[in-house]
Motif scaffolding. Structure first.
Motif, short mmCIF file in Angstrom:
data_model
loop_
_atom_site.label_atom_id
_atom_site.label_comp_id
_atom_site.label_asym_id
_atom_site.label_seq_id
_atom_site.Cartn_x
_atom_site.Cartn_y
_atom_site.Cartn_z
N PRO A 10 0.81 -1.22 0.00
CA PRO A 10 0.00 0.00 0.00
C PRO A 10 0.85 1.28 0.00
N ALA A 11 2.03 1.23 0.59
CA ALA A 11 2.90 2.41 0.62
C ALA A 11 3.40 2.79 -0.77
N ASP A 12 3.36 1.86 -1.72
CA ASP A 12 3.83 2.11 -3.09
C ASP A 12 2.76 2.72 -3.99
N ILE A 13 1.52 2.66 -3.58
CA ILE A 13 0.41 2.99 -4.48
C ILE A 13 0.48 4.40 -5.04
N SER A 32 -7.63 1.48 -7.92
CA SER A 32 -7.50 0.23 -8.67
C SER A 32 -6.32 -0.59 -8.16
N PHE A 33 -5.21 0.08 -7.86
CA PHE A 33 -4.05 -0.63 -7.31
C PHE A 33 -4.34 -1.14 -5.90
N ALA A 34 -5.03 -0.34 -5.11
CA ALA A 34 -5.42 -0.78 -3.76
C ALA A 34 -6.32 -2.01 -3.84
N ASP A 35 -7.26 -1.99 -4.78
CA ASP A 35 -8.16 -3.14 -4.97
C ASP A 35 -7.37 -4.38 -5.39
N CYS A 39 -7.26 -7.85 -3.34
CA CYS A 39 -7.67 -9.12 -3.96
C CYS A 39 -6.55 -10.15 -3.97
N GLY A 40 -5.35 -9.74 -3.60
CA GLY A 40 -4.22 -10.67 -3.58
C GLY A 40 -3.62 -10.93 -4.96
N TRP A 41 -3.84 -10.03 -5.90
CA TRP A 41 -3.26 -10.21 -7.23
C TRP A 41 -1.75 -10.06 -7.14
N TYR A 42 -1.06 -10.64 -8.10
CA TYR A 42 0.40 -10.65 -8.12
C TYR A 42 0.88 -9.29 -8.60
N ALA A 43 1.47 -8.51 -7.72
CA ALA A 43 1.90 -7.15 -8.05
C ALA A 43 3.33 -6.94 -7.57
N ARG A 44 4.17 -6.46 -8.46
CA ARG A 44 5.58 -6.25 -8.15
C ARG A 44 6.00 -4.85 -8.56
N VAL A 45 6.97 -4.31 -7.82
CA VAL A 45 7.58 -3.03 -8.17
C VAL A 45 9.08 -3.25 -8.36
N LEU A 46 9.63 -2.53 -9.31
CA LEU A 46 11.07 -2.53 -9.56
C LEU A 46 11.60 -1.23 -9.00
N ARG A 47 12.54 -1.35 -8.06
CA ARG A 47 13.07 -0.17 -7.37
C ARG A 47 14.54 0.07 -7.72
N ASP A 48 14.89 1.34 -7.77
CA ASP A 48 16.29 1.74 -7.83
C ASP A 48 16.74 1.91 -6.39
N THR A 49 17.49 0.96 -5.87
CA THR A 49 17.87 0.98 -4.45
C THR A 49 18.98 1.97 -4.15
N GLU A 50 19.57 2.57 -5.17
CA GLU A 50 20.60 3.58 -4.93
C GLU A 50 20.02 4.97 -4.75
N ARG A 51 18.81 5.17 -5.18
CA ARG A 51 18.17 6.48 -5.04
C ARG A 51 17.59 6.63 -3.64
N GLY A 53 15.02 7.00 -0.98
CA GLY A 53 13.65 6.55 -0.92
C GLY A 53 13.38 5.33 -1.78
N LYS A 54 14.44 4.77 -2.38
CA LYS A 54 14.30 3.57 -3.23
C LYS A 54 13.19 3.76 -4.24
N SER A 55 13.36 4.72 -5.12
CA SER A 55 12.30 5.11 -6.05
C SER A 55 11.91 3.97 -6.98
N ILE A 56 10.63 3.95 -7.33
CA ILE A 56 10.07 2.92 -8.20
C ILE A 56 10.32 3.32 -9.65
N VAL A 57 10.91 2.39 -10.42
CA VAL A 57 11.19 2.64 -11.83
C VAL A 57 10.20 1.90 -12.74
N GLY A 58 9.45 0.94 -12.18
CA GLY A 58 8.47 0.21 -12.97
C GLY A 58 7.68 -0.74 -12.09
N TYR A 59 6.65 -1.35 -12.67
CA TYR A 59 5.79 -2.24 -11.89
C TYR A 59 4.92 -3.05 -12.84
N PHE A 60 4.29 -4.08 -12.29
CA PHE A 60 3.24 -4.80 -13.02
C PHE A 60 2.26 -5.40 -12.03
N VAL A 61 1.06 -5.68 -12.55
CA VAL A 61 0.01 -6.36 -11.79
C VAL A 61 -0.55 -7.46 -12.70
#
Length: 164
Positions: A10-13, A32-35, A39-51, A53-61
């Motif tokens: 939820p913190a990524d939404i 929609s992302f919260a839903d 619902c337990g759908w498979y959702a992943r985020v790709l993070r840049d861990t060097e930035r 706040g570990k900024s999100i560079v992409g995602y999928f659901v």
């Protein structure tokens, strides 16, 4: 850039919804992302861990139904397009779906999204059909109505043959 693939939380939404809005004519909203998470759908985020706040560079659901999985949304932040992150996200979904026992993967894509279509085809997805006038082309600000419609291409990837 150091990357990590993590479960969406939820913190990524807010960040994910902002990327979605910047990249799609008819974006998913934060709800929609919260839903999807609820619902337990498979959702992943790709993070840049060097930035910071570990900024999100992409995602999928993706959603699982029986032996099938459907990619519902996949997006890379505009400043990170062209770096191979879309392929990394797609390959992650394919590998994880295989591990979960999926037999077929499905997705739909705007007919005009040629870079995405090429990515999907290079991975092994094939066109299985089309939904005519499926996606609204952004609303005309003067009247709030869509300015037209775009077809959706339906694609499938066969992971396993049933019974094999």
């Amino acid at each position: 850039m150091a990357l990590s693939l993590d479960a969406m939380t939820p913190a990524d939404i807010a960040a994910v919804a902002a990327i979605e809005a910047s990249q799609h004519a008819t974006p998913w909203h934060a709800q929609s992302f919260a839903d999807a998470l609820r619902c337990g759908w498979y959702a992943r985020v790709l993070r840049d861990t060097e930035r910071s706040g570990k900024s999100i560079v992409g995602y999928f659901v993706a959603m699982t139904t029986g032996d099938d999985e459907e990619l519902l949304t996949i997006t890379v932040a505009p400043e990170n397009v062209g770096r191979g992150y879309g392929r990394l996200l797609l390959d992650t979904w394919l590998g994880d779906a295989r591990t979960r026992g999926a037999q077929r993967l499905f997705l739909e894509v705007r007919q005009g999204n040629v870079p995405a279509i090429r990515l999907y085809e290079s991975t092994g997805f094939t066109m299985t059909g089309m939904r005519r006038n499926y996606y609204a082309i952004p609303a005309d600000p003067a009247n709030g109505q869509p300015t037209g419609w775009e077809d959706a291409i339906l694609m499938m990837y066969q992971l396993r043959i049933a019974g094999a």
